[in-house]
Design an enzyme around this catalytic site. Sequence first.
Site, PDB file in Angstrom:
ATOM      1  CB  THR A  61     -25.411 -21.334 -25.998  1.00 31.02           C
ATOM      2  OG1 THR A  61     -24.239 -22.385 -25.951  1.00 31.02           O
ATOM      3  CG2 THR A  61     -26.316 -21.456 -27.151  1.00 31.02           C
ATOM      4  CE1 TYR A 149     -17.560 -23.947 -20.751  1.00 36.03           C
ATOM      5  CE2 TYR A 149     -17.423 -21.656 -21.445  1.00 36.03           C
ATOM      6  CZ  TYR A 149     -17.639 -23.071 -21.578  1.00 36.03           C
ATOM      7  OH  TYR A 149     -17.990 -23.353 -22.924  1.00 36.03           O
ATOM      8  CE  LYS A 173     -21.788 -24.688 -15.573  1.00 32.18           C
ATOM      9  NZ  LYS A 173     -22.911 -23.962 -16.126  1.00 32.18           N
TER      10      LYS A 173
END
Length: 307
Positions: A61, A149, A173
Amino acid sequence: MPDQTAPRSLSPRLAEALSGVSGILVTPFDAEDRPAPDRLAPIVARAAAAGIGALTVNGNTSEFYGLTFEEARRMQTAVPQIVGGRSVVVAGVGRSVAEAAQLARAAKADGCDAIMIHQPPDPFRAPRGVAAYVARVAEAAQGLPVLLYLRDDGAGTEAIAALCDIPGVVGVKWATPNLMNLAAARRARPDIAWICGLAEPWAPPMTALGARGFTSGVINVAPHLSMRVLRALQRGDMEDANAAIAAIAPFEALRAAEGNGANVSVVKAALALAGEAVGPARPPAAWPLPAAALDALKAVMAAWPQE
């Protein structure tokens, strides 16, 4: 093999933060298309006041792949100062192994509390090559805890478990919708912190499988919505969690438009509508939003429950 019965050592503060909401901050740009980290101040203050335990700089993001290395380095340096200890700071690192290691090496001195290694997007990556990549970057982090991630679980449970063996890795994650693969990976490595990496809508099923905490982009605009989901999940109130997610779902649907190309654009447009302009989303993101999407976003925000 490490002890499979006890969680890996994490500071109580980091453990609590990772089991809560991991907010992914936008990267603001000024009129000359330069990063303007000071524009994060009201966003960070609102998130911290709402109870967001972890804030990530240079996440997806944050338009990590749209930043130059120097811009990513600037954001990593600036964000911990802006946060000022109100939340833990996780620094996303990635791209070439040399760049990722350089960012990781500086993260502790910059005031970050952990790093998050982006999964290499190289189309020819090999599982053992990814392991070598993670090992080199984790070593460069100089003792900071390392999160992985994971957006592609195609390498399989055994390869994912091998990544978790790498010294310094404390959590994953999980950002794929393959829930049974998450369950298998968690069974293989219960000593690792498993975190929902697909934001609020996926938090209930991943929580049911043993993940704790979730990532969020809506925290840039309305962190109280994310905290309502978290608190409902923590007390096992799935009805309230789903009601809170229902308020966020139209926002996430708008972000998924244009092949997810509106993901960051919708967050930045929402901030502009709220009077906190942070500049456009850079190409190849979808910017500006079409008029119909902007009208829909206004309606979504108007319908949000107040704090």
